[in-house]
Design a protein around this motif. Structure first.
Motif, PDB file in Angstrom:
ATOM      1  N   VAL A  70      36.270  67.278 178.035  1.00  0.00           N
ATOM      2  CA  VAL A  70      35.392  66.108 178.071  1.00  0.00           C
ATOM      3  C   VAL A  70      36.178  64.863 177.686  1.00  0.00           C
ATOM      4  CG1 VAL A  70      33.290  65.071 177.156  1.00  0.00           C
ATOM      5  CG2 VAL A  70      33.420  67.549 177.460  1.00  0.00           C
ATOM      6  N   ASN A  71      36.052  63.805 178.481  1.00  0.00           N
ATOM      7  CA  ASN A  71      36.648  62.523 178.129  1.00  0.00           C
ATOM      8  C   ASN A  71      35.710  61.771 177.195  1.00  0.00           C
ATOM      9  OD1 ASN A  71      38.921  62.918 179.777  1.00  0.00           O
ATOM     10  ND2 ASN A  71      37.827  62.154 181.578  1.00  0.00           N
TER      11      ASN A  71
ATOM     12  N   THR B 133      44.051  63.765 172.052  1.00  0.00           N
ATOM     13  CA  THR B 133      43.100  64.816 172.368  1.00  0.00           C
ATOM     14  C   THR B 133      42.951  65.765 171.187  1.00  0.00           C
ATOM     15  OG1 THR B 133      42.514  66.467 174.063  1.00  0.00           O
ATOM     16  CG2 THR B 133      44.803  66.431 173.320  1.00  0.00           C
ATOM     17  N   GLY B 134      41.941  66.574 171.235  1.00  0.00           N
ATOM     18  CA  GLY B 134      41.702  67.558 170.187  1.00  0.00           C
ATOM     19  C   GLY B 134      40.679  68.569 170.667  1.00  0.00           C
TER      20      GLY B 134
ATOM     21  N   GLN C 134      37.473  70.762 174.742  1.00  0.00           N
ATOM     22  CA  GLN C 134      38.555  69.809 174.536  1.00  0.00           C
ATOM     23  C   GLN C 134      38.007  68.399 174.667  1.00  0.00           C
ATOM     24  OE1 GLN C 134      41.829  70.062 177.307  1.00  0.00           O
ATOM     25  NE2 GLN C 134      43.098  68.624 176.161  1.00  0.00           N
ATOM     26  N   LEU C 135      38.349  67.549 173.699  1.00  0.00           N
ATOM     27  CA  LEU C 135      37.890  66.164 173.673  1.00  0.00           C
ATOM     28  C   LEU C 135      39.105  65.250 173.835  1.00  0.00           C
ATOM     29  CD1 LEU C 135      35.530  66.549 170.581  1.00  0.00           C
ATOM     30  CD2 LEU C 135      34.864  66.652 172.995  1.00  0.00           C
TER      31      LEU C 135
ATOM     32  N   GLN D  10      36.894  59.322 167.302  1.00  0.00           N
ATOM     33  CA  GLN D  10      35.885  59.987 166.481  1.00  0.00           C
ATOM     34  C   GLN D  10      34.693  60.335 167.372  1.00  0.00           C
ATOM     35  OE1 GLN D  10      37.129  56.884 165.367  1.00  0.00           O
ATOM     36  NE2 GLN D  10      38.700  57.947 164.174  1.00  0.00           N
ATOM     37  N   VAL D  11      34.390  61.602 167.435  1.00  0.00           N
ATOM     38  CA  VAL D  11      33.368  62.083 168.370  1.00  0.00           C
ATOM     39  C   VAL D  11      32.211  62.694 167.579  1.00  0.00           C
ATOM     40  CG1 VAL D  11      32.892  63.568 170.345  1.00  0.00           C
ATOM     41  CG2 VAL D  11      35.167  62.558 170.063  1.00  0.00           C
ATOM     42  N   ASN D  12      30.997  62.283 167.904  1.00  0.00           N
ATOM     43  CA  ASN D  12      29.803  62.840 167.293  1.00  0.00           C
ATOM     44  C   ASN D  12      29.339  64.014 168.147  1.00  0.00           C
ATOM     45  OD1 ASN D  12      27.576  63.287 165.756  1.00  0.00           O
ATOM     46  ND2 ASN D  12      26.667  61.271 166.040  1.00  0.00           N
ATOM     47  N   MET D  13      29.548  65.238 167.640  1.00  0.00           N
ATOM     48  CA  MET D  13      29.244  66.451 168.388  1.00  0.00           C
ATOM     49  C   MET D  13      27.865  66.981 167.997  1.00  0.00           C
ATOM     50  SD  MET D  13      31.494  67.929 170.519  1.00  0.00           S
ATOM     51  CE  MET D  13      31.213  69.688 170.247  1.00  0.00           C
TER      52      MET D  13
END
Length: 293
Positions: A39-40, A261-262, A234-235, A45-48
């Motif tokens: 996912v792009n 990425t992470g 994958q982000l 910082q990603v709110n999952m």
């Protein structure tokens, strides 16, 4: 073709940097075989989301009776992705006295090393989870007999429990020593056309079709079992970038590769760790991995 036009001149074009590094990057990783999706994202910082379906279970319902409802709880977690970068300096002399084809092999190694780094990041998330407090860490269970070490029955126990949870652990990650022990099991050595002699499937899956990946980041005595469909996502905040520059004063060309990425966990039971140094008695499946069927 442009390079071959003038035999008295030699240089490395940006296209050679990009193609070589990308080729090495594509061939080295195994992480892309273990992720459910890529996912792009707009920022590091990603709110999952986190959805718990544990209370939403079907119930017997008679004619004209009210359908029972379960409660679906929703939460979220913050996942950070970081930049991974690597660079190389190439002197004019190295370029002048080395053929382009040979130089491309060395440049490819930049991509290989970058791919290995992402493999290591995935293994870290597989073991410790994507949260700093280890709240998403993988379950660790033991073996039936510590003195005997790894036995095929220990692997079957995980496959069977996974099938009851709707999780099919068709991938294993281990270091080279443990990988050798896995491959030495007679159930994997004595195989015919890619399957063992035991062709009995468990809930529709054939355990002998699991893939084995080797990583030095997996601790001794441990094997990580992964369901690639439900374990990781994958982000990527910034895709693979390959850039170059030239420092004429020192007659050096430089190439850089970077990616931001992470990885994040989707379902906690999407992976599980088998530790052959501890007994299953007292180190069994946790409560959140108990089947409902």
């Amino acid at each position: 073709n442009l390079i071959d036009l003038d035999q008295d001149s030699k240089w490395i074009t940006p296209e050679i940097f990009r193609d070589s590094i990308r080729k090495g990057f594509r061939t080295s990783p195994f992480y892309n075989q273990l992720i459910a999706a890529s996912v792009n994202v707009a920022q590091p910082q990603v709110n999952m989301p986190h959805i718990d379906l544990s209370d939403a279970e079907p119930q017997p319902t008679g004619e004209a009776e009210n359908i029972s409802k379960g409660k679906v709880s929703y939460g979220n977690k913050m996942v950070e992705v970081t930049k991974e970068a690597i660079g190389i300096d190439i002197t004019y002399e190295a370029i002048a006295y080395t053929t382009i084809n040979l130089m491309m092999i060395f440049i490819q190694d930049i991509g290989v090393k970058l791919g290995h780094r992402l493999n290591a990041k995935l293994v870290d998330v597989a073991i410790n989870g994507d949260q700093a407090d280890a709240s998403e860490s993988a379950a660790v269970i033991g073996v039936e007999n510590v003195n005997l070490g790894l036995q095929y029955d220990d692997i079957l126990r995980i496959w069977i429990r996974g099938s009851l949870l709707g999780r099919f652990y068709t991938a294993m990650i281990a270091n080279e020593t443990m990988a050798g022990k896995i491959l030495a099991l007679k159930e994997f050595k004595e195989k015919f056309q890619g399957t063992t002699e035991k062709t009995l499937a468990v809930n529709g899956t054939l355990p002998s079709q699991a893939k084995l990946f080797v990583s030095t980041k997996v601790p001794d005595n441990q094997i990580i079992f992964v369901d690639p469909q439900y374990a990781f996502v994958q982000l990527t905040a910034m895709p693979l970038m390959v850039e170059g520059e030239k420092l004429v004063q020192k007659q050096i060309e430089s190439a850089y590769a970077s990616i931001t990425t992470g990885f994040a966990n989707i379902f906690r039971e999407g992976r599980i760790i088998l530790d052959v140094s501890i007994p299953f008695n007292g180190n069994g499946f946790p409560d959140w991995m108990q089947p409902t069927i």
